[in-house]
Write an enzyme that holds these catalytic residues in place. Structure first.
Site, PDB file in Angstrom:
ATOM      1  CG  HIS A 123      -1.866   1.045   1.378  1.00  0.00           C
ATOM      2  ND1 HIS A 123      -1.613   2.210   1.836  1.00  0.00           N
ATOM      3  CD2 HIS A 123      -3.240   0.895   0.990  1.00  0.00           C
ATOM      4  CE1 HIS A 123      -2.845   2.894   1.735  1.00  0.00           C
ATOM      5  NE2 HIS A 123      -3.776   2.349   1.435  1.00  0.00           N
ATOM      6  CG  ASP A 200       0.443  -2.622   6.123  1.00  0.00           C
ATOM      7  OD1 ASP A 200      -0.236  -2.740   6.847  1.00  0.00           O
ATOM      8  OD2 ASP A 200       0.409  -1.934   5.104  1.00  0.00           O
ATOM      9  CD  GLN A 203      -6.783  -4.629   3.821  1.00  0.00           C
ATOM     10  OE1 GLN A 203      -7.997  -5.564   3.955  1.00  0.00           O
ATOM     11  NE2 GLN A 203      -7.043  -3.335   3.491  1.00  0.00           N
ATOM     12  CE  LYS A 226      -7.369  -0.384   5.936  1.00  0.00           C
ATOM     13  NZ  LYS A 226      -8.139   0.221   4.597  1.00  0.00           N
ATOM     14  CB  CYS A 364      -3.572   3.138  -1.576  1.00  0.00           C
ATOM     15  SG  CYS A 364      -4.518   4.441  -1.296  1.00  0.00           S
TER      16      CYS A 364
END
Ligand code: PMP
Length: 406
Positions: A123, A200, A203, A226, A364
């Site tokens: 991202h 990261d 998600q 999220k 993104c």
């Protein structure tokens, strides 16, 4: 354990509405998830009942609010199995967590000529902060290529290491393709070269159980919004040995020990990295979201979402001219696709008229789009409040859109 979807959907009031005269089908969960009533209430209750600036008061409300805030830190530490609550830093979200990390490491740890390894599926929020350091400090970003299936090329990854490699920062799960990366293998390999790793988890954190000690990652970052929590709150997990060495990111109240014009000393962890009044109402909402997730059971959620994903993928294969972007073996509940030569925006706009919320565009992740040679995708991303009936309706809608766009 099985999920009672009807009951779950009742917990998410926003789902029960019509859009353009059609019942809303919300398949944009990778962008942000909806919030269950307990989360909405927890945040509203802060303002109704206990609102007071935290940490600095001796009065009752401030103490109650501080306790509620700090309890969530402990909850988050337990959720990711951090060694201690001091390793949990509250931020505004994944983006701020990455910026905190890159800025702070850029002050002392990363020097001119040092190399940071990212991947082609990152991202922008895990690309641009490091690029800023290229400009500021003269570091060099190296990029792990992604295969046509949408997986990390692990051989290429290993070949990227050099004597100058100082950091690996990669995504746990791709927001575009849903690929679950072999992060344990990434971490173990990087550590064999004495290189720390940031994951990261934007998600991943709400889809797969995350145990930072088992993973042995040095940093793990994610956003509340999220994972069914309010917006404007996120987390940076960092191993204590790193956080202790790292200089502060922002200056201000709370992050100090003592301030004078002849010199200022900084607070202990985790406060050293939390300058200013934090989003305590959001953090307390995050605590309610964690409770909600734990109540359903992460494994139960994973099973449900995975079955829904497999069901959707199989059915979508029957839509004329559909092309999937990213078909990794290890996959979460995200499907990116294109319909013939139609532009993703046209598909998304027509779907919107039929009541569907899907995301279209580059998500993104422009470098990934460039790699795939496409302007963007249409992305359906599922959460545990989505149902097979909604998927069936999407298939009907896609068939209609496919005819409309010729
Ligand atoms: N990383 C990934 C993989 C993401 O999906 C996102 C959000 N789409 C981000 C980082 C940035 O998260 P936020 O905007 O919440 O900071």
């Amino acid at each position: 354990m099985t999920l009672d979807i009807r009951k779950i959907r009742d917990d998410f009031p926003i789902l029960n509405q019509t859009v353009h005269g059609k019942p809303l089908v919300y398949f944009d969960n990778a962008a942000t998830t909806q919030k269950p009533t307990p989360v909405i209430e927890a945040e509203a209750d802060v303002y109704r009942k206990i609102n007071s600036n935290i940490h600095r008061g001796v009065h009752h409300l401030s103490n109650v609010c501080t306790e509620a805030f700090e309890e969530v830190r402990k909850k988050v530490a337990d959720f990711v199995n951090a060694d201690s609550r001091e390793e949990i830093i509250f931020t505004r979200g994944t983006t701020e967590s990455v910026n905190l990390l890159s800025s702070s490491l850029g002050e002392t740890y990363l020097q001119n000529g040092d190399e940071v390894i990212l991947s082609e599926m990152e991202h922008h929020s895990n690309i641009v902060p490091w690029q800023l350091l290229e400009k500021r400090k003269g570091i060099k970003v190296k990029v792990i290529p992604v295969t046509d299936q949408g997986e990390l090329d692990m051989e290429a990854f290993k070949a990227l290491f050099s004597a100058q490699t100082r950091m690996v920062a990669i995504t746990h799960i791709s927001n575009v393709m849903g690929t679950i990366n072999p992060i344990k293998e990434v971490i173990d390999f990087a550590h064999s070269k004495d290189v720390p790793v940031m994951i990261d988890g934007a998600q991943a954190i709400h889809h797969v159980p995350v145990d930072v000690q088992e993973l042995d990652c040095d940093f793990y970052v994610f956003s509340g919004h999220k994972m069914y929590a309010p917006t404007g709150v996120g987390v940076l997990y960092g191993k204590r040995k790193w956080l202790e060495q790292m200089p502060p990111y922002q200056g201000g109240g709370e992050m100090i020990d003592k301030v004078s014009f002849s010199g200022t000393s900084f607070n202990d962890l985790p406060y050293k990295f939390e300058a200013g009044t934090p989003n305590y109402a959001g953090v307390i909402g995050l605590g309610a979201a964690l409770d909600y997730l734990l109540n359903q059971g992460l494994e139960t959620i994973w099973e449900y979402e995975h079955k829904l994903f497999e069901y959707a993928l199989e059915k979508m294969k029957s839509v004329p001219d559909i092309r999937f972007i990213g078909e990794a073996k290890e996959h979460t509940s995200v499907i990116s696709f294109l319909l013939g030569n139609s532009h993703p925006f046209d598909v998304g706009t027509l779907l919107d008229k039929l009541g569907f919320a899907l995301r279209t565009g580059h998500h993104c992740a422009q470098p990934l789009m460039d790699k795939m040679g496409i302007p963007g995708t249409v992305r359906a991303s599922f959460a545990f409040y989505n149902s097979r009936e909604e998927v069936d309706r999407l298939i009907d809608a896609l068939n209609r859109v496919s005819v409309m766009l010729g």
